[in-house]
Design an enzyme around this catalytic site. Sequence first.
Site, short mmCIF file in Angstrom:
data_model
loop_
_atom_site.label_atom_id
_atom_site.label_comp_id
_atom_site.label_asym_id
_atom_site.label_seq_id
_atom_site.Cartn_x
_atom_site.Cartn_y
_atom_site.Cartn_z
N ARG A 100 0.63 3.75 -3.27
CA ARG A 100 0.00 5.06 -3.05
C ARG A 100 1.04 6.16 -2.83
O ARG A 100 0.97 7.22 -3.45
CB ARG A 100 -0.95 5.00 -1.85
CG ARG A 100 -2.03 3.98 -2.03
CD ARG A 100 -3.15 4.14 -1.04
NE ARG A 100 -3.86 2.87 -0.85
CZ ARG A 100 -5.11 2.77 -0.46
NH1 ARG A 100 -5.81 3.83 -0.20
NH2 ARG A 100 -5.68 1.58 -0.30
N ASP A 127 -4.52 -9.90 -8.42
CA ASP A 127 -4.76 -8.92 -9.50
C ASP A 127 -3.57 -8.17 -10.09
O ASP A 127 -3.16 -8.39 -11.23
CB ASP A 127 -5.85 -7.91 -9.06
CG ASP A 127 -5.64 -7.32 -7.66
OD1 ASP A 127 -4.57 -7.54 -7.08
OD2 ASP A 127 -6.55 -6.61 -7.17
N GLU A 169 0.83 -1.21 0.00
CA GLU A 169 0.00 0.00 0.00
C GLU A 169 0.86 1.26 0.00
O GLU A 169 0.56 2.23 -0.70
CB GLU A 169 -0.95 0.02 1.21
CG GLU A 169 -2.01 -1.08 1.21
CD GLU A 169 -3.09 -0.90 0.15
OE1 GLU A 169 -3.12 0.14 -0.52
OE2 GLU A 169 -3.91 -1.83 0.00
N GLU A 207 -12.15 0.07 -10.46
CA GLU A 207 -11.78 -0.91 -11.51
C GLU A 207 -12.72 -0.94 -12.71
O GLU A 207 -12.27 -1.13 -13.86
CB GLU A 207 -11.69 -2.32 -10.90
CG GLU A 207 -10.53 -2.51 -9.92
CD GLU A 207 -10.78 -1.91 -8.55
OE1 GLU A 207 -11.96 -1.59 -8.24
OE2 GLU A 207 -9.82 -1.75 -7.78
C1 DMJ Z 1 -6.31 0.39 -5.18
O1 DMJ Z 1 -5.57 0.71 -4.06
C2 DMJ Z 1 -5.47 -0.28 -6.22
O2 DMJ Z 1 -6.13 -0.21 -7.45
C3 DMJ Z 1 -5.16 -1.71 -5.91
O3 DMJ Z 1 -4.45 -2.35 -6.94
C4 DMJ Z 1 -6.43 -2.47 -5.67
N1 DMJ Z 1 -7.34 -1.82 -4.78
C5 DMJ Z 1 -7.50 -0.41 -4.75
C6 DMJ Z 1 -8.75 0.13 -5.40
O4 DMJ Z 1 -9.84 -0.66 -5.40
#
Ligand code: DMJ
Length: 581
Positions: free
Chosen positions: A212, A341, A208, A475
Site C-alpha cells: 500500500r 494469492d 501491507e 478481485e
Molecule cells: C488488497 O490489499 C490486495 O489486493 C491484496 O493482495 C489482497 N487483499 C486486498 C484486497 O482485497
Amino acid sequence: YILRKMPVAPLLPFTVTPNRKSAIPTSFRLTEKFILLLVFSAFITLCIGAIFFLPDSSKLLSGGFFRSSPAVETNTRTGLESSNSGSAGNVERVLDKIKKDHEQALLEIIFPCFFVPLPHSPFLPTCQMMKHAWDGYRRYAWGSNELRPVSKQGHSSNLFGSIKGATIVDALDTLYVMEMFEEFDAAAEWVEKNLDFNVVSVEVSVFEVNIRFVGGLLSAYYLSGKEVFRRKAVELGEKLLPAFKTPTGIPWALLNLKSGIGRNWPWASGGSSILAEYGTLHLEFMHLSRLSGKPEFAQKVMNIRKVLNRLDKPQGLYPNYLNPNSGQWGQHHVSVGGLGDSFYEYLLKAWLMSDKSDEEGKKMYYDSLQAIETNLMRKSSSGLTYIAEWKGGLLEHKMGHLTCFAGGMIALGADGAPGDKTGHQMELAAEIARTCHESYARTALKLGPEAFRFDGGVEAIATRQNEKYFILRPEVIETYLYMWRFTHDPKYREWGWEAVQALEKHCRVEGGYSGLRDVYASSPNHDDVQQSFYLAETLKYLYLLFSDDDHLPFDHWVFNTEAHPLPVIRKDQTDQPNEVE
Ligand code: DMJ
C-alpha cells in the site's frame, strides 16, 4: 454500445439529481433555445478540435516515455550493480532523465473524467464514486488510515502500526489517473508534511506497508514525477530492510520500524513466514533498486527465489508456510486465495515487468500454475470451475473472494503460456470469471461473499455465517477488467456495471462507502469501514473497465497487488534487471 446497454436510471445521482432538475426551467423561448443551441455547437466544435489538435495522450498512458536513451540505459544498469557511493552521479542522471521524460509526457496527458461531455458516459459514475469516497475521508477522517463512513470518524487497523494516512497514499494514483488534481495536490501536500516513518515505534505488517505505502508512493512518483514520492518510497523501503535479517533471508511478517526487530504472526504454523507476504515484495523492491541505485533491495527479493528453488515442493505446489530460521515448509496448506494469492501474481508480473527477461520468474509461474490446475482446480456438478484449497493432499471445496483475482492473472499470463496453452488458459480464466460472477449473482445484495463453497449441495454460495461478509474487495472486478481488455466481450462491462449498481445501492452511505456484514440479508447491515483498497483498487479497476484500452495499457504498466501501476523496465534500460546478485 455501453450507452445503449447500461441502464442509467438507478444511477441518477451521477447525472441529474432531482434537486438540480427542478432548478432548471421546464421550457425555453425560441430565442433562448437558439442561443443554447449555438453554445452547445461551439462546445462540440471545441471538443472535436481538441481531439485533432492536442498532442497524442496515448504516449503517456502507454508508458512510452519510460524508454530511455542508450546513455541512460547504461547508467541505470551501473546504478544497480555498483556500490552506493559510486552510483550517486549515475542515479541523479537517471532520475533527471525520468523527470524530463515525465515533464514532456505531462504536456500530453488527457484523462477525461469530470470533463466528459456525455452525461451518461459509463465511466463518469466511477469518477463520482471516487469523489464521494474521497470527500467522506477528507471530511471525517483526514490523516487517519481509513474512514468509518457511518459513524463519520477515522479508523485504524494495527497492520500499519502508527503510520498514518493509508487511504491518502493508497488513493494517490487513482486521484491522478481520474484527473482529480485538486484532491491529488492536497494528498501530496499531506505526504510531504505528515508522512513520517521515524516516529513509529510499534510493529507494522511488512507486506501491507509494502503493497500500500511503498507501492502507492512509487506509482505516484511514476505518474506525477514529484520527487517527494520517490524519496519517501526509498526511505520507507530502507526501513523495511531489517525484516530480512533471518538465517535464510526469508523476511519476518511483522517489523518494529524503530528497533528493526521482526517476528512472525503468532498464529502462523510453527513460527512460519507467509508465502503471500514474503512473496509479494518483488515488484516494489526491483523499482526501489532502480530509483535508489542501491542493489540491496533487488538482492533481498532475488534471494527469496533462491531459497524457494532449493526446496522440494509437494506435487509441485508451494505451501503457504515457510520457517525463516530452518528454511523448511510448515504446515502443507496450499491456497490461491488468502496466504498464497499474490505470490503467484508476482512471479508472472516480475517476468512481465522485466520486459520478459526474468526467465526464472516465468518458469516458476507457469510451473506453479500447472500444479494448481492439476491439484486444485475442479468443476462443480453444474459446470462451474473453481479453485479449491489443498490441505496435506485433501481438498477443501471452498473458494475465497481473494481467489477471484486468479481469473485476471491467468488471462494476463495466457499469451506467454508454454506449449499451445494460450487458448486453454484463456478458457480457464473465463470460467473463473463466470464462477466469481455467479458468487455475486447468487446473493441477495448482488455483491460477493468473502468465501463460497461447492459442497453440501451448494455451488458458489457461502454457507458459514463468518464467510458472508463483503468488505469492498476488488478481485472480482479486477478479473472483469483483464477479461474485458483481452476479449472485449461486453458481458464483462455488464457485470462490472451490475457491481456499480449494487455498490451504489447497498454500500453508499452519506459519509462514503461501507462494507456489508451479510450479502444474503434482505437489506444491508453496514460494517462501517471504508477500506483503503476500495479507493486504490476497486474504483480504479472499475474506471479502467469503462475506459479505453490505452489508459494504462498492460504492455507498458504492471499493477502491483494493490493496483498501483509500475512501469515495465525495458530490457534496453538495464541489461538484466533480475540478474542482480
Ligand atoms: C488488497 O490489499 C490486495 O489486493 C491484496 O493482495 C489482497 N487483499 C486486498 C484486497 O482485497
